[in-house]
Design a protein around this motif. Sequence first.
Motif, PDB file in Angstrom:
ATOM      1  N   TYR A   1       1.709  63.099   3.026  1.00 21.82           N
ATOM      2  CA  TYR A   1       0.776  64.151   3.849  1.00 21.82           C
ATOM      3  C   TYR A   1      -0.546  64.263   3.551  1.00 21.82           C
ATOM      4  N   GLU A   2      -0.670  64.318   2.036  1.00 21.95           N
ATOM      5  CA  GLU A   2      -2.177  64.174   1.484  1.00 21.95           C
ATOM      6  C   GLU A   2      -2.831  63.081   1.551  1.00 21.95           C
ATOM      7  N   ALA A   3      -2.427  61.970   1.858  1.00 23.40           N
ATOM      8  CA  ALA A   3      -3.036  60.576   2.271  1.00 23.40           C
ATOM      9  C   ALA A   3      -3.405  60.592   3.961  1.00 23.40           C
ATOM     10  N   SER A   4      -2.480  61.186   4.471  1.00 23.31           N
ATOM     11  CA  SER A   4      -2.856  61.389   5.923  1.00 23.31           C
ATOM     12  C   SER A   4      -3.928  62.239   6.299  1.00 23.31           C
ATOM     13  N   VAL A   5      -4.225  63.172   5.213  1.00 19.86           N
ATOM     14  CA  VAL A   5      -5.593  64.098   5.382  1.00 19.86           C
ATOM     15  C   VAL A   5      -6.682  63.571   4.770  1.00 19.86           C
ATOM     16  N   ARG A   6      -6.458  63.005   3.350  1.00 20.00           N
ATOM     17  CA  ARG A   6      -7.501  62.812   2.719  1.00 20.00           C
ATOM     18  C   ARG A   6      -7.957  61.271   2.795  1.00 20.00           C
ATOM     19  N   GLY A   7      -6.926  60.307   3.153  1.00 18.04           N
ATOM     20  CA  GLY A   7      -7.212  58.991   3.236  1.00 18.04           C
ATOM     21  C   GLY A   7      -6.871  58.178   1.902  1.00 18.04           C
ATOM     22  N   ASN A   8      -6.466  58.863   1.123  1.00 18.53           N
ATOM     23  CA  ASN A   8      -6.174  58.079  -0.308  1.00 18.53           C
ATOM     24  C   ASN A   8      -5.023  57.244  -0.093  1.00 18.53           C
ATOM     25  N   PHE A   9      -4.944  56.284   0.658  1.00 16.43           N
ATOM     26  CA  PHE A   9      -3.981  55.270   0.654  1.00 16.43           C
ATOM     27  C   PHE A   9      -3.310  54.487  -0.622  1.00 16.43           C
TER      28      PHE A   9
ATOM     29  N   ASP B   1      -2.147  52.495  10.347  1.00 16.15           N
ATOM     30  CA  ASP B   1      -2.995  52.077  11.625  1.00 16.15           C
ATOM     31  C   ASP B   1      -4.156  53.184  11.802  1.00 16.15           C
ATOM     32  N   GLU B   2      -4.800  53.203  12.698  1.00 15.64           N
ATOM     33  CA  GLU B   2      -5.941  54.265  12.969  1.00 15.64           C
ATOM     34  C   GLU B   2      -5.181  55.603  13.439  1.00 15.64           C
ATOM     35  N   ARG B   3      -3.931  55.295  13.655  1.00 20.06           N
ATOM     36  CA  ARG B   3      -3.444  56.763  14.239  1.00 20.06           C
ATOM     37  C   ARG B   3      -2.055  57.320  13.491  1.00 20.06           C
ATOM     38  N   ASN B   4      -1.375  56.222  12.738  1.00 16.65           N
ATOM     39  CA  ASN B   4      -0.099  56.716  11.768  1.00 16.65           C
ATOM     40  C   ASN B   4       0.023  56.187  10.788  1.00 16.65           C
ATOM     41  N   ILE B   5       0.693  56.629   9.734  1.00 15.69           N
ATOM     42  CA  ILE B   5       1.564  55.856   8.663  1.00 15.69           C
ATOM     43  C   ILE B   5       3.249  55.667   8.900  1.00 15.69           C
ATOM     44  N   TYR B   6       3.340  54.339   8.839  1.00 17.00           N
ATOM     45  CA  TYR B   6       4.615  53.994   8.996  1.00 17.00           C
ATOM     46  C   TYR B   6       5.234  53.850   7.718  1.00 17.00           C
ATOM     47  N   LEU B   7       6.347  54.334   7.488  1.00 15.16           N
ATOM     48  CA  LEU B   7       7.147  54.496   6.027  1.00 15.16           C
ATOM     49  C   LEU B   7       8.608  53.966   6.458  1.00 15.16           C
ATOM     50  N   GLN B   8       8.968  52.915   5.775  1.00 12.96           N
ATOM     51  CA  GLN B   8      10.430  52.724   5.790  1.00 12.96           C
ATOM     52  C   GLN B   8      11.170  52.133   4.562  1.00 12.96           C
ATOM     53  N   PHE B   9      12.330  53.006   4.286  1.00 11.32           N
ATOM     54  CA  PHE B   9      13.024  52.692   3.075  1.00 11.32           C
ATOM     55  C   PHE B   9      14.199  51.961   3.590  1.00 11.32           C
TER      56      PHE B   9
ATOM     57  N   LEU C   1      15.802  54.304   6.509  1.00  6.65           N
ATOM     58  CA  LEU C   1      15.016  55.822   6.822  1.00  6.65           C
ATOM     59  C   LEU C   1      13.652  55.186   7.335  1.00  6.65           C
ATOM     60  N   TYR C   2      13.316  55.997   8.650  1.00 11.04           N
ATOM     61  CA  TYR C   2      11.980  55.568   9.098  1.00 11.04           C
ATOM     62  C   TYR C   2      11.044  56.859   9.376  1.00 11.04           C
ATOM     63  N   ARG C   3       9.941  56.883   8.920  1.00  8.72           N
ATOM     64  CA  ARG C   3       9.121  57.976   9.300  1.00  8.72           C
ATOM     65  C   ARG C   3       7.919  57.600   9.851  1.00  8.72           C
ATOM     66  N   ILE C   4       7.356  58.147  10.798  1.00 11.71           N
ATOM     67  CA  ILE C   4       5.925  57.725  11.387  1.00 11.71           C
ATOM     68  C   ILE C   4       5.473  59.116  11.209  1.00 11.71           C
ATOM     69  N   ILE C   5       4.350  59.186  10.545  1.00 14.88           N
ATOM     70  CA  ILE C   5       3.399  60.291  10.290  1.00 14.88           C
ATOM     71  C   ILE C   5       2.174  60.444  10.817  1.00 14.88           C
ATOM     72  N   PRO C   6       1.730  60.957  11.833  1.00 17.62           N
ATOM     73  CA  PRO C   6       0.366  61.063  12.401  1.00 17.62           C
ATOM     74  C   PRO C   6      -0.784  61.382  11.164  1.00 17.62           C
ATOM     75  N   ARG C   7      -1.804  60.613  11.277  1.00 14.85           N
ATOM     76  CA  ARG C   7      -3.211  60.723  10.333  1.00 14.85           C
ATOM     77  C   ARG C   7      -3.834  61.677  11.219  1.00 14.85           C
ATOM     78  N   GLN C   8      -4.426  62.356  10.247  1.00  9.32           N
ATOM     79  CA  GLN C   8      -5.588  63.351  10.672  1.00  9.32           C
ATOM     80  C   GLN C   8      -6.752  62.778  10.921  1.00  9.32           C
ATOM     81  N   ASN C   9      -7.305  63.133  12.008  1.00  5.19           N
ATOM     82  CA  ASN C   9      -8.526  62.379  12.451  1.00  5.19           C
ATOM     83  C   ASN C   9      -9.679  63.347  11.963  1.00  5.19           C
ATOM     84  N   ASN C  10     -10.445  62.999  10.733  1.00  2.00           N
ATOM     85  CA  ASN C  10     -11.472  63.669  10.520  1.00  2.00           C
ATOM     86  C   ASN C  10     -12.784  63.422  10.906  1.00  2.00           C
TER      87      ASN C  10
END
Length: 163
Positions: free
Chosen positions: A100-108, A132-140, A147-156
């Motif tokens: 979630y920090e990366a979704s806001v700050r972009g520190n991927f 990608d430009e809209r989401n972070i896709y995480l799979q374990f 487990l799959y998670r799709i986290i929307p990125r914050q558009n700054n």
Amino acid sequence: MSLSLLTGGQWAYQHFGQEKPLARALEAVPGVQGVQITSGTSGLEVGVTLGQVADLQQTYKQLEKVIQGIYGQQPVKVVIKDNPSPVLDRLWQASQYSVYEASVRGNFTTMATSIAQLASKAGVPDYAINIDERNIYLQFRQGQNYLYRIIPRQNNSQQGGGV
């Protein structure tokens, strides 16, 4: 009488003209095991049960393309259903801070390093992170569990006078 005919006609159109074709088209996407479509006051929700997929981002984009082909730009909420284990759930809980920090700050890069360390510590070497430009896709993945998670990125881009 007329209202009930109109309501019934609208239901039939939505059910047979959109929802059934959507379910069939989504079930044809590789990795999809099941589809559940519900429509309520907040709009249409499509629950998609996925099996193990190699690339969550690619699969999700295929799902979006199918939905847009039938519903156009109408908002549709997609809910991905996976098959987690307690270990994978705990790993996701620990990973949320950096994701979630990366979704806001972009520190991927920092996020990727953190998740690699957490996954290694949890004994889960099989994971993937895509962005990608809209989401972070995480799979374990661990054995038969995933487990799959799709986290929307914050558009700054709108800060500072952007268009």
